[in-house]
Design an enzyme around this catalytic site. Structure first.
Site, PDB file in Angstrom:
ATOM      1  N   LYS A   1      -0.133  -2.919  -3.134  1.00 32.66           N
ATOM      2  CA  LYS A   1      -0.100  -1.461  -3.257  1.00 32.66           C
ATOM      3  C   LYS A   1       0.639  -1.040  -4.521  1.00 32.66           C
ATOM      4  CE  LYS A   1       2.221   0.826  -0.012  1.00 32.66           C
ATOM      5  NZ  LYS A   1       3.204   1.846  -0.439  1.00 32.66           N
ATOM      6  N   SER A   2       1.763  -1.678  -4.795  1.00 35.91           N
ATOM      7  CA  SER A   2       2.564  -1.317  -5.974  1.00 35.91           C
ATOM      8  C   SER A   2       1.786  -1.554  -7.265  1.00 35.91           C
ATOM      9  CB  SER A   2       3.859  -2.141  -5.997  1.00 35.91           C
ATOM     10  OG  SER A   2       4.648  -1.869  -4.876  1.00 35.91           O
TER      11      SER A   2
ATOM     12  N   ARG B   1      11.487  14.229   1.549  1.00 34.40           N
ATOM     13  CA  ARG B   1      12.131  13.110   0.854  1.00 34.40           C
ATOM     14  C   ARG B   1      12.579  13.576  -0.525  1.00 34.40           C
ATOM     15  NH1 ARG B   1       8.416   7.837   1.377  1.00 34.40           N
ATOM     16  NH2 ARG B   1      10.128   6.937   0.164  1.00 34.40           N
TER      17      ARG B   1
ATOM     18  N   ARG C   1      15.133   4.012   8.183  1.00 38.57           N
ATOM     19  CA  ARG C   1      14.872   2.640   8.627  1.00 38.57           C
ATOM     20  C   ARG C   1      16.111   1.942   9.186  1.00 38.57           C
ATOM     21  NH1 ARG C   1      10.605   0.735   3.934  1.00 38.57           N
ATOM     22  NH2 ARG C   1       8.799   1.818   4.841  1.00 38.57           N
TER      23      ARG C   1
ATOM     24  N   ARG D   1       6.061  -0.097   8.039  1.00 30.53           N
ATOM     25  CA  ARG D   1       6.826  -1.352   8.065  1.00 30.53           C
ATOM     26  C   ARG D   1       7.531  -1.565   9.404  1.00 30.53           C
ATOM     27  NH1 ARG D   1       5.761  -3.223   3.254  1.00 30.53           N
ATOM     28  NH2 ARG D   1       5.634  -1.774   1.497  1.00 30.53           N
TER      29      ARG D   1
ATOM     30  N   ASP E   1      12.302  -2.902   1.006  1.00 26.93           N
ATOM     31  CA  ASP E   1      11.124  -2.931   1.872  1.00 26.93           C
ATOM     32  C   ASP E   1      11.050  -4.190   2.728  1.00 26.93           C
ATOM     33  OD1 ASP E   1      10.281  -0.452   1.035  1.00 26.93           O
ATOM     34  OD2 ASP E   1       8.904  -1.211  -0.481  1.00 26.93           O
TER      35      ASP E   1
END
Length: 447
Positions: free
Chosen positions: A30-31, A141, A364, A406, A333
Protein backbone atom coordinates in the site's frame (compact mmCIF):
# COMPACT_ATOMS: atom_id res chain seq x y z
CA UNK A 1 -16.79 -27.74 11.20
CA UNK A 2 -16.69 -24.67 9.00
CA UNK A 3 -13.46 -22.69 8.94
CA UNK A 4 -15.21 -19.32 9.01
CA UNK A 5 -18.76 -18.17 9.63
CA UNK A 6 -19.58 -14.76 8.17
CA UNK A 7 -22.43 -12.40 8.93
CA UNK A 8 -22.94 -8.78 7.94
CA UNK A 9 -21.17 -7.51 11.05
CA UNK A 10 -18.99 -10.39 12.29
CA UNK A 11 -16.81 -13.32 11.35
CA UNK A 12 -16.18 -16.32 13.56
CA UNK A 13 -12.96 -18.26 13.03
CA UNK A 14 -12.80 -21.89 14.15
CA UNK A 15 -9.04 -22.05 13.81
CA UNK A 16 -8.72 -24.20 16.94
CA UNK A 17 -10.20 -27.18 15.04
CA UNK A 18 -7.69 -27.04 12.20
CA UNK A 19 -3.98 -27.21 11.51
CA UNK A 20 -2.55 -23.90 10.33
CA UNK A 21 0.37 -23.55 7.90
CA UNK A 22 1.39 -23.35 4.26
CA UNK A 23 2.23 -20.71 1.66
CA UNK A 24 0.72 -17.33 0.86
CA UNK A 25 1.80 -14.70 -1.67
CA UNK A 26 2.54 -11.19 -0.41
CA UNK A 27 0.04 -8.62 -1.66
CA UNK A 28 1.16 -5.33 -3.21
CA UNK A 29 2.52 -2.69 -0.84
CA UNK A 30 0.00 0.00 0.00
CA UNK A 31 2.78 2.44 0.91
CA UNK A 32 4.64 1.87 -2.36
CA UNK A 33 1.46 1.98 -4.45
CA UNK A 34 0.28 5.34 -3.02
CA UNK A 35 3.61 6.93 -3.91
CA UNK A 36 3.94 5.42 -7.37
CA UNK A 37 0.39 6.42 -8.27
CA UNK A 38 0.98 10.03 -7.24
CA UNK A 39 4.36 10.29 -9.00
CA UNK A 40 2.86 8.78 -12.17
CA UNK A 41 -0.11 11.16 -12.10
CA UNK A 42 2.27 14.14 -11.74
CA UNK A 43 4.47 12.97 -14.61
CA UNK A 44 5.09 14.43 -18.04
CA UNK A 45 4.29 11.14 -19.83
CA UNK A 46 1.97 8.15 -19.38
CA UNK A 47 3.16 5.06 -17.51
CA UNK A 48 1.87 1.81 -16.05
CA UNK A 49 2.04 0.09 -12.68
CA UNK A 50 1.88 -3.65 -12.13
CA UNK A 51 -0.62 -3.85 -9.30
CA UNK A 52 -2.51 -7.11 -8.96
CA UNK A 53 -4.78 -6.10 -6.09
CA UNK A 54 -6.01 -2.88 -4.54
CA UNK A 55 -7.68 -1.85 -1.30
CA UNK A 56 -9.93 0.96 -0.10
CA UNK A 57 -6.96 3.18 0.70
CA UNK A 58 -5.32 2.71 -2.70
CA UNK A 59 -8.68 3.21 -4.41
CA UNK A 60 -9.09 6.48 -2.49
CA UNK A 61 -5.81 7.78 -3.92
CA UNK A 62 -6.79 6.63 -7.43
CA UNK A 63 -10.16 8.39 -7.10
CA UNK A 64 -8.55 11.64 -5.95
CA UNK A 65 -6.02 11.63 -8.79
CA UNK A 66 -8.74 10.90 -11.36
CA UNK A 67 -10.81 13.80 -10.01
CA UNK A 68 -7.80 16.07 -10.45
CA UNK A 69 -7.73 15.15 -14.14
CA UNK A 70 -5.55 12.05 -14.35
CA UNK A 71 -6.93 8.99 -16.11
CA UNK A 72 -6.12 5.78 -14.24
CA UNK A 73 -7.59 2.63 -15.73
CA UNK A 74 -7.20 -1.01 -14.74
CA UNK A 75 -5.92 -3.30 -17.50
CA UNK A 76 -5.70 -6.86 -16.13
CA UNK A 77 -2.93 -6.71 -13.51
CA UNK A 78 -1.77 -3.26 -14.72
CA UNK A 79 -2.91 0.26 -13.98
CA UNK A 80 -2.45 2.51 -17.01
CA UNK A 81 -1.94 6.13 -15.93
CA UNK A 82 -2.39 9.26 -18.03
CA UNK A 83 -1.06 12.20 -15.96
CA UNK A 84 -2.98 15.23 -14.75
CA UNK A 85 -2.99 17.65 -17.70
CA UNK A 86 -1.44 21.12 -17.65
CA UNK A 87 0.76 20.67 -14.58
CA UNK A 88 3.89 22.11 -16.10
CA UNK A 89 2.23 25.34 -17.22
CA UNK A 90 1.74 26.19 -13.54
CA UNK A 91 3.90 28.92 -12.02
CA UNK A 92 4.10 30.50 -8.60
CA UNK A 93 0.99 32.28 -7.36
CA UNK A 94 2.77 35.63 -7.38
CA UNK A 95 2.87 35.61 -11.17
CA UNK A 96 -0.50 33.93 -11.75
CA UNK A 97 -3.44 36.22 -12.54
CA UNK A 98 -6.58 35.61 -10.55
CA UNK A 99 -9.42 34.04 -12.50
CA UNK A 100 -13.01 34.99 -11.84
CA UNK A 101 -14.33 31.44 -11.60
CA UNK A 102 -12.41 28.27 -10.75
CA UNK A 103 -13.74 24.75 -10.96
CA UNK A 104 -13.86 23.00 -7.60
CA UNK A 105 -12.39 19.49 -7.59
CA UNK A 106 -14.29 17.14 -5.29
CA UNK A 107 -11.95 14.56 -3.79
CA UNK A 108 -12.80 11.72 -1.43
CA UNK A 109 -9.93 10.50 0.76
CA UNK A 110 -12.08 7.81 2.37
CA UNK A 111 -10.42 6.77 5.65
CA UNK A 112 -6.92 6.94 4.21
CA UNK A 113 -4.54 9.13 6.21
CA UNK A 114 -1.88 8.73 3.51
CA UNK A 115 -4.25 9.94 0.80
CA UNK A 116 -5.30 13.04 2.73
CA UNK A 117 -1.85 14.03 3.94
CA UNK A 118 -0.21 13.45 0.56
CA UNK A 119 -2.90 15.14 -1.51
CA UNK A 120 -3.30 18.27 0.61
CA UNK A 121 0.15 19.74 -0.18
CA UNK A 122 -0.14 18.59 -3.80
CA UNK A 123 -3.48 20.29 -4.53
CA UNK A 124 -2.26 23.52 -2.93
CA UNK A 125 0.96 23.35 -4.99
CA UNK A 126 -1.20 22.94 -8.11
CA UNK A 127 -3.41 25.85 -7.03
CA UNK A 128 -6.50 23.65 -7.13
CA UNK A 129 -9.68 24.65 -5.34
CA UNK A 130 -10.86 21.41 -3.74
CA UNK A 131 -13.31 19.88 -1.35
CA UNK A 132 -11.67 16.87 0.27
CA UNK A 133 -14.19 14.58 1.95
CA UNK A 134 -13.01 12.39 4.82
CA UNK A 135 -14.79 9.65 6.73
CA UNK A 136 -15.00 8.37 10.30
CA UNK A 137 -11.89 8.83 12.43
CA UNK A 138 -9.84 10.36 9.60
CA UNK A 139 -11.82 13.60 9.90
CA UNK A 140 -10.46 14.20 13.41
CA UNK A 141 -6.96 12.75 12.96
CA UNK A 142 -4.33 15.51 13.22
CA UNK A 143 -3.21 17.69 10.31
CA UNK A 144 -1.22 20.18 12.38
CA UNK A 145 1.42 21.48 11.91
CA UNK A 146 1.27 20.70 8.17
CA UNK A 147 -2.03 22.61 8.10
CA UNK A 148 -0.47 25.78 9.53
CA UNK A 149 2.63 25.56 7.32
CA UNK A 150 0.51 25.40 4.17
CA UNK A 151 -1.53 28.41 5.31
CA UNK A 152 1.63 30.40 6.09
CA UNK A 153 2.80 29.76 2.51
CA UNK A 154 -0.39 30.93 0.80
CA UNK A 155 -3.00 28.18 1.11
CA UNK A 156 -6.50 28.98 2.33
CA UNK A 157 -7.96 26.04 4.25
CA UNK A 158 -11.23 25.51 6.06
CA UNK A 159 -11.28 24.53 9.73
CA UNK A 160 -9.76 21.22 10.77
CA UNK A 161 -12.00 18.45 12.06
CA UNK A 162 -14.83 19.13 9.59
CA UNK A 163 -15.54 17.24 6.36
CA UNK A 164 -15.14 18.27 3.62
CA UNK A 165 -11.88 20.13 4.04
CA UNK A 166 -11.97 23.05 1.58
CA UNK A 167 -8.73 24.20 -0.05
CA UNK A 168 -8.06 27.38 -2.00
CA UNK A 169 -5.00 29.35 -2.99
CA UNK A 170 -1.55 28.37 -4.15
CA UNK A 171 1.40 27.68 -1.88
CA UNK A 172 4.71 29.32 -2.63
CA UNK A 173 8.24 28.01 -2.37
CA UNK A 174 10.21 28.59 0.81
CA UNK A 175 11.12 26.91 4.07
CA UNK A 176 8.65 24.50 5.65
CA UNK A 177 9.25 23.51 9.29
CA UNK A 178 7.75 20.21 10.43
CA UNK A 179 8.27 18.35 13.74
CA UNK A 180 9.45 14.82 13.09
CA UNK A 181 7.50 13.10 15.87
CA UNK A 182 3.91 13.39 14.61
CA UNK A 183 3.61 11.91 11.12
CA UNK A 184 6.13 11.14 8.39
CA UNK A 185 3.20 11.54 5.96
CA UNK A 186 3.43 15.34 6.33
CA UNK A 187 7.01 15.22 5.05
CA UNK A 188 6.12 12.87 2.20
CA UNK A 189 3.28 15.15 1.06
CA UNK A 190 5.62 18.15 0.93
CA UNK A 191 8.34 16.15 -0.83
CA UNK A 192 5.86 15.37 -3.60
CA UNK A 193 4.47 18.91 -3.84
CA UNK A 194 7.44 21.27 -3.55
CA UNK A 195 9.31 20.19 -6.72
CA UNK A 196 6.32 21.51 -8.71
CA UNK A 197 6.82 25.09 -7.50
CA UNK A 198 8.86 27.64 -9.41
CA UNK A 199 11.32 28.47 -6.62
CA UNK A 200 13.55 26.31 -4.47
CA UNK A 201 12.25 25.05 -1.15
CA UNK A 202 13.51 23.49 2.04
CA UNK A 203 11.90 21.16 4.57
CA UNK A 204 13.38 21.44 8.04
CA UNK A 205 12.38 18.57 10.30
CA UNK A 206 12.78 19.40 13.97
CA UNK A 207 13.70 16.54 16.27
CA UNK A 208 14.12 12.94 15.25
CA UNK A 209 11.96 11.66 12.38
CA UNK A 210 9.55 8.95 13.48
CA UNK A 211 8.88 6.23 10.90
CA UNK A 212 11.94 7.32 8.92
CA UNK A 213 11.71 4.27 6.59
CA UNK A 214 8.52 5.72 5.07
CA UNK A 215 10.48 8.83 4.07
CA UNK A 216 13.08 6.56 2.47
CA UNK A 217 10.35 4.92 0.35
CA UNK A 218 9.28 8.39 -0.80
CA UNK A 219 12.81 9.47 -1.66
CA UNK A 220 13.38 6.25 -3.61
CA UNK A 221 10.18 6.75 -5.64
CA UNK A 222 11.03 10.40 -6.32
CA UNK A 223 14.50 9.42 -7.56
CA UNK A 224 12.93 6.86 -9.91
CA UNK A 225 10.87 9.71 -11.41
CA UNK A 226 13.98 11.89 -11.77
CA UNK A 227 13.04 14.30 -8.98
CA UNK A 228 16.05 15.68 -7.14
CA UNK A 229 16.01 16.02 -3.35
CA UNK A 230 19.16 16.82 -1.39
CA UNK A 231 19.40 15.86 2.28
CA UNK A 232 22.39 17.87 3.49
CA UNK A 233 22.02 16.78 7.08
CA UNK A 234 19.45 14.38 8.55
CA UNK A 235 16.09 16.13 8.50
CA UNK A 236 17.08 19.00 6.18
CA UNK A 237 15.70 18.42 2.69
CA UNK A 238 16.56 20.81 -0.16
CA UNK A 239 14.07 20.63 -3.03
CA UNK A 240 14.92 22.52 -6.23
CA UNK A 241 11.87 24.02 -7.89
CA UNK A 242 10.57 23.83 -11.42
CA UNK A 243 11.22 20.09 -11.66
CA UNK A 244 9.41 17.67 -13.96
CA UNK A 245 8.34 14.18 -12.93
CA UNK A 246 9.65 11.78 -15.57
CA UNK A 247 9.43 8.01 -14.91
CA UNK A 248 12.68 6.12 -15.44
CA UNK A 249 10.68 3.16 -16.74
CA UNK A 250 7.31 3.09 -18.53
CA UNK A 251 6.26 0.10 -16.38
CA UNK A 252 6.94 -0.30 -12.64
CA UNK A 253 5.98 -3.21 -10.41
CA UNK A 254 4.63 -2.38 -6.96
CA UNK A 255 6.63 -4.14 -4.25
CA UNK A 256 5.23 -6.83 -2.00
CA UNK A 257 3.83 -5.46 1.26
CA UNK A 258 5.94 -6.16 4.34
CA UNK A 259 3.36 -4.55 6.64
CA UNK A 260 0.64 -7.02 5.69
CA UNK A 261 3.03 -9.94 5.15
CA UNK A 262 3.99 -9.48 8.81
CA UNK A 263 0.65 -10.95 9.90
CA UNK A 264 1.37 -14.28 8.23
CA UNK A 265 5.06 -14.23 9.14
CA UNK A 266 4.03 -13.84 12.78
CA UNK A 267 1.43 -16.57 12.29
CA UNK A 268 4.29 -18.94 11.45
CA UNK A 269 5.97 -18.02 14.72
CA UNK A 270 2.95 -18.75 16.95
CA UNK A 271 1.43 -21.71 15.08
CA UNK A 272 2.49 -25.37 15.25
CA UNK A 273 3.33 -25.40 11.52
CA UNK A 274 5.55 -23.17 9.41
CA UNK A 275 4.18 -20.41 7.17
CA UNK A 276 5.88 -19.17 3.99
CA UNK A 277 5.22 -15.73 2.51
CA UNK A 278 6.39 -15.42 -1.08
CA UNK A 279 7.51 -12.54 -3.32
CA UNK A 280 9.05 -10.15 -0.81
CA UNK A 281 12.14 -8.01 -1.43
CA UNK A 282 14.88 -7.81 1.17
CA UNK A 283 16.15 -4.70 -0.66
CA UNK A 284 12.91 -2.82 -0.01
CA UNK A 285 12.97 0.52 1.81
CA UNK A 286 9.89 -0.58 3.75
CA UNK A 287 10.72 -0.35 7.42
CA UNK A 288 8.34 -3.14 8.38
CA UNK A 289 10.76 -5.73 7.00
CA UNK A 290 12.23 -5.33 10.49
CA UNK A 291 9.63 -7.89 11.51
CA UNK A 292 12.22 -10.52 10.58
CA UNK A 293 14.74 -9.19 13.09
CA UNK A 294 12.11 -9.05 15.81
CA UNK A 295 10.89 -12.58 15.09
CA UNK A 296 14.51 -13.73 15.38
CA UNK A 297 14.69 -11.94 18.73
CA UNK A 298 11.59 -13.85 19.81
CA UNK A 299 13.39 -17.06 18.82
CA UNK A 300 11.39 -18.05 15.73
CA UNK A 301 13.11 -19.98 12.96
CA UNK A 302 13.51 -18.04 9.69
CA UNK A 303 14.58 -19.39 6.30
CA UNK A 304 14.99 -17.14 3.24
CA UNK A 305 15.20 -18.50 -0.30
CA UNK A 306 15.35 -16.67 -3.62
CA UNK A 307 12.58 -17.55 -6.04
CA UNK A 308 12.39 -17.52 -9.83
CA UNK A 309 11.07 -13.92 -9.80
CA UNK A 310 14.26 -12.65 -8.18
CA UNK A 311 12.33 -12.06 -4.96
CA UNK A 312 12.41 -13.91 -1.66
CA UNK A 313 10.21 -16.57 -0.13
CA UNK A 314 10.40 -16.34 3.65
CA UNK A 315 9.48 -19.26 5.89
CA UNK A 316 8.88 -18.76 9.60
CA UNK A 317 8.96 -21.90 11.73
CA UNK A 318 7.54 -22.04 15.27
CA UNK A 319 9.90 -22.62 18.16
CA UNK A 320 9.68 -21.85 21.87
CA UNK A 321 9.33 -18.07 21.80
CA UNK A 322 10.96 -15.98 24.48
CA UNK A 323 10.09 -12.45 25.55
CA UNK A 324 12.02 -9.60 23.98
CA UNK A 325 12.31 -5.79 23.88
CA UNK A 326 10.61 -3.82 21.05
CA UNK A 327 11.13 -0.17 20.09
CA UNK A 328 8.05 0.97 18.14
CA UNK A 329 9.63 4.26 16.97
CA UNK A 330 10.01 3.33 13.29
CA UNK A 331 7.53 0.43 13.11
CA UNK A 332 4.23 1.53 14.67
CA UNK A 333 2.14 -0.52 12.23
CA UNK A 334 3.80 -3.75 13.39
CA UNK A 335 2.90 -3.35 17.05
CA UNK A 336 -0.63 -4.87 16.95
CA UNK A 337 0.59 -8.17 15.48
CA UNK A 338 3.86 -8.15 17.45
CA UNK A 339 1.76 -7.84 20.59
CA UNK A 340 0.21 -11.20 19.64
CA UNK A 341 3.70 -12.71 19.35
CA UNK A 342 4.56 -11.22 22.74
CA UNK A 343 1.42 -12.79 24.21
CA UNK A 344 2.63 -16.17 22.88
CA UNK A 345 6.19 -15.89 24.25
CA UNK A 346 7.65 -17.10 27.53
CA UNK A 347 8.22 -14.15 29.88
CA UNK A 348 7.30 -10.48 29.67
CA UNK A 349 7.96 -8.41 26.55
CA UNK A 350 8.51 -4.66 26.87
CA UNK A 351 7.42 -2.19 24.15
CA UNK A 352 8.48 1.48 24.12
CA UNK A 353 7.92 4.55 21.89
CA UNK A 354 4.38 3.54 20.98
CA UNK A 355 2.53 6.83 21.69
CA UNK A 356 1.74 7.54 18.02
CA UNK A 357 -0.39 4.40 17.98
CA UNK A 358 -3.04 6.46 19.77
CA UNK A 359 -3.73 8.55 16.62
CA UNK A 360 -4.04 5.74 14.09
CA UNK A 361 -7.29 4.32 12.70
CA UNK A 362 -8.13 3.56 16.32
CA UNK A 363 -6.41 4.28 19.59
CA UNK A 364 -4.31 1.19 19.03
CA UNK A 365 -2.84 1.22 22.52
CA UNK A 366 -6.29 0.82 24.07
CA UNK A 367 -7.37 -1.54 21.28
CA UNK A 368 -4.37 -3.83 21.88
CA UNK A 369 -5.04 -3.85 25.62
CA UNK A 370 -8.69 -4.77 25.06
CA UNK A 371 -7.86 -7.48 22.54
CA UNK A 372 -5.25 -9.19 24.70
CA UNK A 373 -7.27 -8.95 27.91
CA UNK A 374 -10.18 -10.61 26.09
CA UNK A 375 -7.82 -13.44 25.12
CA UNK A 376 -6.85 -13.80 28.79
CA UNK A 377 -3.43 -12.20 28.44
CA UNK A 378 -1.84 -9.96 31.05
CA UNK A 379 -0.92 -6.55 29.60
CA UNK A 380 0.01 -3.49 31.64
CA UNK A 381 1.07 0.05 30.81
CA UNK A 382 3.43 1.79 33.21
CA UNK A 383 5.86 4.69 32.77
CA UNK A 384 5.37 4.72 28.98
CA UNK A 385 6.19 1.04 28.67
CA UNK A 386 3.81 -1.72 27.60
CA UNK A 387 4.40 -5.00 29.43
CA UNK A 388 2.93 -8.13 27.82
CA UNK A 389 3.27 -11.46 29.66
CA UNK A 390 2.94 -14.52 27.48
CA UNK A 391 0.60 -17.46 27.93
CA UNK A 392 0.64 -20.98 26.41
CA UNK A 393 -2.92 -20.59 25.13
CA UNK A 394 -5.58 -17.93 24.59
CA UNK A 395 -9.23 -17.99 25.63
CA UNK A 396 -11.99 -18.18 23.06
CA UNK A 397 -13.44 -14.72 22.85
CA UNK A 398 -15.10 -11.99 20.83
CA UNK A 399 -13.10 -8.92 19.81
CA UNK A 400 -14.13 -5.73 18.10
CA UNK A 401 -11.91 -4.42 15.31
CA UNK A 402 -12.45 -0.80 16.41
CA UNK A 403 -12.89 -0.18 12.65
CA UNK A 404 -9.14 -0.78 12.37
CA UNK A 405 -7.80 -3.18 9.75
CA UNK A 406 -4.69 -4.06 11.73
CA UNK A 407 -6.68 -4.89 14.85
CA UNK A 408 -9.07 -7.15 12.90
CA UNK A 409 -6.15 -9.04 11.35
CA UNK A 410 -4.31 -9.29 14.66
CA UNK A 411 -7.35 -10.89 16.32
CA UNK A 412 -7.58 -13.37 13.45
CA UNK A 413 -3.92 -14.38 13.78
CA UNK A 414 -4.32 -14.67 17.54
CA UNK A 415 -7.14 -17.19 16.97
CA UNK A 416 -4.40 -19.71 16.07
CA UNK A 417 -3.58 -19.91 19.79
CA UNK A 418 -7.17 -19.85 21.05
CA UNK A 419 -8.85 -22.86 22.71
CA UNK A 420 -12.17 -22.15 21.00
CA UNK A 421 -13.88 -20.02 18.36
CA UNK A 422 -12.87 -16.37 17.98
CA UNK A 423 -15.43 -13.85 16.76
CA UNK A 424 -14.42 -10.51 15.28
CA UNK A 425 -17.06 -7.80 15.10
CA UNK A 426 -16.82 -5.05 12.49
CA UNK A 427 -14.48 -7.49 10.70
CA UNK A 428 -14.50 -5.90 7.25
CA UNK A 429 -12.21 -3.07 8.31
CA UNK A 430 -9.63 -5.25 6.53
CA UNK A 431 -10.87 -3.81 3.23
CA UNK A 432 -8.86 -0.70 4.02
CA UNK A 433 -5.60 -2.50 3.21
CA UNK A 434 -6.15 -6.24 2.63
CA UNK A 435 -9.60 -7.16 1.23
CA UNK A 436 -8.67 -10.82 0.67
CA UNK A 437 -7.21 -11.34 4.15
CA UNK A 438 -9.83 -13.82 5.41
CA UNK A 439 -9.65 -15.75 2.12
CA UNK A 440 -5.88 -16.05 2.47
CA UNK A 441 -6.13 -16.82 6.19
CA UNK A 442 -8.58 -19.68 5.77
CA UNK A 443 -6.55 -21.08 2.84
CA UNK A 444 -3.88 -21.93 5.44
CA UNK A 445 -6.35 -23.87 7.63
CA UNK A 446 -6.50 -27.60 6.96
CA UNK A 447 -7.62 -30.81 8.69
Amino acid sequence: MEKIIKTDNSVTLNTFSFHFGGRVKAIASKSHAHRLLIASALSSSPSSLILEETSKDIEATISCLNNLGAIIKKNNDHLDITPIPGIYSIVDAASTPESDIKDISKLDAGESGSTLRFMLPIVTALGKDCEITTHNRLTTRPLSPLYEELISHGAVLSLQGISPLVTKGHITSGTYIIPGNISSQYITGLLFALPLLKGDSKILVTGEISSRPYINITLSVLASYNIKVIENTPGEFIIPGNQIYNPSSPVTKVEGDWSNAAFFLCAGAISKESVTVTDLSLNSDQGDKKVLDILRDFGAGIEITENQNGLCDITVTPKDLKATFIDAHDIPDLIPILSVCAASANGTTKIINYERLRIKESDRVEAIKTMLINFGINIEEKDDILYITGSPSFKETSNDSFNDHRMAMSSAIASIRADGPVTITDPYAIRKSYPDFYKHFTSLMYL
